[in-house]
Enzyme design. Structure first.
Site, PDB file in Angstrom:
ATOM      1  N   ASP A 137      41.192 -33.859 -55.249  1.00  0.00           N
ATOM      2  CA  ASP A 137      39.836 -33.536 -55.689  1.00  0.00           C
ATOM      3  C   ASP A 137      39.454 -32.213 -55.027  1.00  0.00           C
ATOM      4  O   ASP A 137      39.641 -32.050 -53.814  1.00  0.00           O
ATOM      5  CB  ASP A 137      38.890 -34.662 -55.244  1.00  0.00           C
ATOM      6  N   ILE A 138      38.945 -31.252 -55.792  1.00  0.00           N
ATOM      7  CA  ILE A 138      38.593 -29.950 -55.208  1.00  0.00           C
ATOM      8  C   ILE A 138      37.254 -29.973 -54.469  1.00  0.00           C
ATOM      9  O   ILE A 138      36.893 -29.004 -53.819  1.00  0.00           O
ATOM     10  CB  ILE A 138      38.610 -28.807 -56.249  1.00  0.00           C
ATOM     11  N   HIS A 196      39.094 -41.902 -64.325  1.00  0.00           N
ATOM     12  CA  HIS A 196      39.737 -41.458 -63.093  1.00  0.00           C
ATOM     13  C   HIS A 196      39.395 -42.393 -61.943  1.00  0.00           C
ATOM     14  O   HIS A 196      38.321 -42.963 -61.887  1.00  0.00           O
ATOM     15  CB  HIS A 196      39.399 -40.004 -62.744  1.00  0.00           C
ATOM     16  N   HIS A 215      39.214 -42.566 -57.820  1.00  0.00           N
ATOM     17  CA  HIS A 215      39.147 -41.809 -56.575  1.00  0.00           C
ATOM     18  C   HIS A 215      39.889 -42.590 -55.496  1.00  0.00           C
ATOM     19  O   HIS A 215      39.602 -43.775 -55.294  1.00  0.00           O
ATOM     20  CB  HIS A 215      37.692 -41.643 -56.112  1.00  0.00           C
TER      21      HIS A 215
END
Length: 133
Positions: free
Chosen positions: A29-30, A93, A95
């Site tokens: 994750d950016i 998605h 996490h």
């Protein structure tokens, strides 16, 4: 449907790739909650995790488990937290977040900043661990 994640999967947007197979893709994750925060996405677009075919959902969780085990070995932490929110990007998605305390999974907290070099080192460490398994 075209999303930022489909562009990442196709290589149109760069990412810090952790792993992939024929059905799933994992990348850092950016805007991470902690170093090593990774997203696992299906390559076939689905906007809501509970709309996925049962077999694909099971396989995605097994893929995520292998990624989580690699993160846990590469990043000092007590556990790997799992969250599925799905409101930020309309592409399913998961996490995977390294945890040392409950607040580490708080999406409203101030997020740490990492340089490109630090992100690459984190990705390299997780990839090396993933590839050993």
């Amino acid at each position: 449907m075209e999303t930022i994640f489909t562009k990442i999967i196709k290589g149109e947007i760069p990412c810090y790739k952790i792993a992939e197979n024929e059905k799933f893709f994992a990348f850092l994750d950016i805007n991470p909650l902690n170093g090593g925060h990774t997203l696992v996405v299906p390559k076939k677009h689905s906007s809501y995790i509970f709309d996925m075919d049962d077999t694909d959902l099971k396989e995605m969780m097994v893929f995520a488990k292998k990624v989580a085990k690699a993160i846990e070995e590469a990043i000092p932490c007590k556990r790997i937290g799992v969250a599925v929110i799905g409101l930020e990007v309309p592409h399913t998605h998961i996490h995977l977040v390294p945890l040392n305390e409950e607040n580490d999974l708080n999406f409203r907290k101030q997020r740490p900043q990492f340089s490109k070099e630090e992100m690459q080192k984190i990705a390299d460490d997780i990839v090396a661990t993933y590839n050993k398994k």
